[in-house]
Design an enzyme around this catalytic site. Structure first.
Site, PDB file in Angstrom:
ATOM      1  N   TYR A 170       0.869  -1.176   0.000  1.00  0.00           N
ATOM      2  CA  TYR A 170       0.000   0.000   0.000  1.00  0.00           C
ATOM      3  C   TYR A 170       0.910   1.230   0.000  1.00  0.00           C
ATOM      4  O   TYR A 170       1.736   1.381   0.900  1.00  0.00           O
ATOM      5  CB  TYR A 170      -0.889   0.015   1.249  1.00  0.00           C
ATOM      6  CG  TYR A 170      -1.965  -1.054   1.263  1.00  0.00           C
ATOM      7  CD1 TYR A 170      -1.697  -2.339   1.736  1.00  0.00           C
ATOM      8  CD2 TYR A 170      -3.262  -0.772   0.821  1.00  0.00           C
ATOM      9  CE1 TYR A 170      -2.689  -3.311   1.762  1.00  0.00           C
ATOM     10  CE2 TYR A 170      -4.262  -1.743   0.841  1.00  0.00           C
ATOM     11  CZ  TYR A 170      -3.967  -3.017   1.311  1.00  0.00           C
ATOM     12  OH  TYR A 170      -4.949  -3.977   1.336  1.00  0.00           O
ATOM     13  N   PRO A 176     -12.391   0.406  -1.049  1.00  0.00           N
ATOM     14  CA  PRO A 176     -11.680  -0.878  -1.109  1.00  0.00           C
ATOM     15  C   PRO A 176     -10.387  -0.949  -0.289  1.00  0.00           C
ATOM     16  O   PRO A 176      -9.855  -2.051  -0.116  1.00  0.00           O
ATOM     17  CB  PRO A 176     -11.376  -1.042  -2.605  1.00  0.00           C
ATOM     18  CG  PRO A 176     -11.411   0.341  -3.159  1.00  0.00           C
ATOM     19  CD  PRO A 176     -12.397   1.103  -2.342  1.00  0.00           C
TER      20      PRO A 176
HETATM   21  C1  PHB Z   1      -7.301  -6.527  -4.725  1.00  0.00           C
HETATM   22  O1  PHB Z   1      -6.479  -7.448  -4.843  1.00  0.00           O
HETATM   23  O2  PHB Z   1      -8.096  -6.270  -5.628  1.00  0.00           O
HETATM   24  C2  PHB Z   1      -7.300  -5.723  -3.481  1.00  0.00           C
HETATM   25  C3  PHB Z   1      -6.477  -6.085  -2.436  1.00  0.00           C
HETATM   26  C4  PHB Z   1      -6.450  -5.332  -1.288  1.00  0.00           C
HETATM   27  C5  PHB Z   1      -7.246  -4.212  -1.189  1.00  0.00           C
HETATM   28  C6  PHB Z   1      -8.098  -3.856  -2.223  1.00  0.00           C
HETATM   29  C7  PHB Z   1      -8.127  -4.613  -3.380  1.00  0.00           C
HETATM   30  O3  PHB Z   1      -7.188  -3.459  -0.059  1.00  0.00           O
END
Ligand code: PHB
Ligand code: APR
Length: 393
Positions: free
Chosen positions: A201, A293
């Site tokens: 991230y 997300p």
């Molecule tokens: C994803 O792999 O699409 C994904 C993974 C972690 C997240 C959001 C999306 O926090």
């Protein structure tokens, strides 16, 4: 047609609920607006909490997730050009998450439903809900030029954010909470090996980025883009260049690029509808709540709802008691609001908010520095990321 539970929507919520009820001998019918192929074409997040894996096991559909899913014990946070690892496993008392695509979860659930010979109506038009405030609810839909009706004991509204279930509740009976963020995620799926073994991230001056994966050979990457951005304006090359610019030198060097299998922009939203029960109608999953997300809570929250709802129905039929059904909304919403808080916090920490300027960026960097060096702060992140426990009725 008559059934015990009419389930609206064949996304992960509806299909998992159907399977959990079937395992307990409770008859159910799923009514879905789209075709099965359309449902399987949707690409969504891919991080499963242990609570979700346990529910898939209870539903008898965890074999492939266990065999092919990747156990992850940590995540990395990138800020001020350097990566820092959060030891999810060590900080959460030995928990982990499993990286396995939601599309695959849906496919496994669909196959199990077909194998069990359960009724799923795909391509149902003009689905409508009736008399759920009385004792004999009904679901009506049109298919192949005819109108059909399902009589049932209860209706489970598992039809997502744009579904008919929540929309069928009188406005004065429901309270909606919503927050829209001033940016979206541009996502690319590609058959290239992931840049790292764990998810990264990234908080950067250019905006957020996320390096995720579906397998050792398939990667999922995202970059934060302005809300008004259009996917047509992003060639694969432009995407890879922007992603590279948001990574640290080592990851930039390691990044393998390739043609995109899918590319799309998703807006970010926080949303909760309260309560989640209206007489004999129960909402579950995206029909009741949306999270941004960041932190991948959407599917896990949906699974949690369905875990509670299946248990409440099972107790109703076994004990002839409405006590668990009466507590459904309250138990779900306690967990939902905690996940809403976590997803909002993680989103606020990692993204560039144009209106907050340089001061906002500095505050984020200070919090991230604190987060990765304070055991108390990183324990809190780990505990929420791996998923909060479910309560019992
Ligand atoms: C994803 O792999 O699409 C994904 C993974 C972690 C997240 C959001 C999306 O926090
Ligand atoms: N009638 C019948 N079905 C409908 C209707 C309708 N009027 N409206 C929508 N549906 C169907 C949709 O076509 C979809 O297949 O309901 C299903 C809802 O599925 P999802 O949107 O995937 O919602 P849910 O099953 O709750 O899954 C939650 O999905 O969006 C992600 O982050 C979220 O991962 C989480 C998961």
């Amino acid at each position: 047609m008559r059934t015990q539970i009419a389930i609206i929507g064949a996304g992960p919520s509806g299909l998992l609920l159907g399977q959990l009820l079937h395992q307990a001998g409770i008859d159910n019918v799923v009514v879905e607006r789209q075709t099965g192929d359309y449902v399987l074409g949707r690409i969504r997040a891919g991080v499963l909490e242990q609570v979700t894996m346990d529910l898939l096991a209870r539903a008898g559909v965890d074999a492939r997730a266990k065999a092919e899913g990747l156990p992850h014990h940590g995540i990395e946070l990138l800020f001020q050009g350097a990566r820092h690892r959060i030891d999810l496993h060590g900080l959460s008392g030995g928990k982990q998450v499993t990286v396995y695509g939601q599309t695959e979860v849906t496919r496994d659930l669909m196959e199990a439903r077909t194998a069990a010979g359960l009724t799923t109506v795909y391509g149902a038009a003009n689905v409508s809900l009736h008399d759920f405030d009385g004792s004999a609810p009904r679901v009506r839909y049109e298919k192949d030029g005819a109108t059909h009706e399902i009589e049932c004991d209860f209706i489970a509204g598992c039809d997502g954010y744009h579904g008919v279930s929540r929309a069928s509740v009188p406005a004065q009976a429901i309270h909606l909470h919503e927050k829209v963020y001033p940016f979206g995620w541009l996502g690319v799926l590609a058959d290239v090996p992931p840049v790292s073994d764990e998810l990264i991230y990234c908080n950067t001056q250019r905006g957020f980025a996320l390096c995720s994966m579906r397998s050792h050979t398939r990667s999922r990457y995202y970059v934060q883009v302005p809300l008004e951005e259009r996917v047509e304006n992003w060639s694969d090359e432009a995407f890879w260049n922007e992603l590279r610019a948001r990574l640290d030198p080592e990851a930039r060097e390691r990044l393998v690029t390739g043609p995109s299998l899918e590319k799309s922009i998703a807006p970010l939203r926080s949303f909760v509808a309260e309560p989640m029960r209206f007489g004999r109608l129960f909402l579950a999953g995206d029909a009741a709540h949306i999270v941004p997300p960041t932190g991948a809570k959407g599917l896990n929250l949906a699974a949690g709802d369905v875990g509670y709802l299946s248990e409440a129905f099972i107790r109703h039929y076994a004990e002839r008691s409405t006590a668990a059904l009466d507590r459904y909304s309250e138990l779900c919403l306690r967990r939902v609001w905690k996940a809403e808080r976590f997803s909002w916090w993680f989103t606020s920490l990692m993204h560039r908010f144009p209106a907050e300027g340089e001061f906002g960026q500095k505050i984020q960097e200070a919090e991230l520095d604190y987060l990765v060096h304070s055991k108390a702060a990183s324990t809190s992140l780990a505990e929420n990321y791996v998923g909060l426990p479910m309560e019992s009725f």
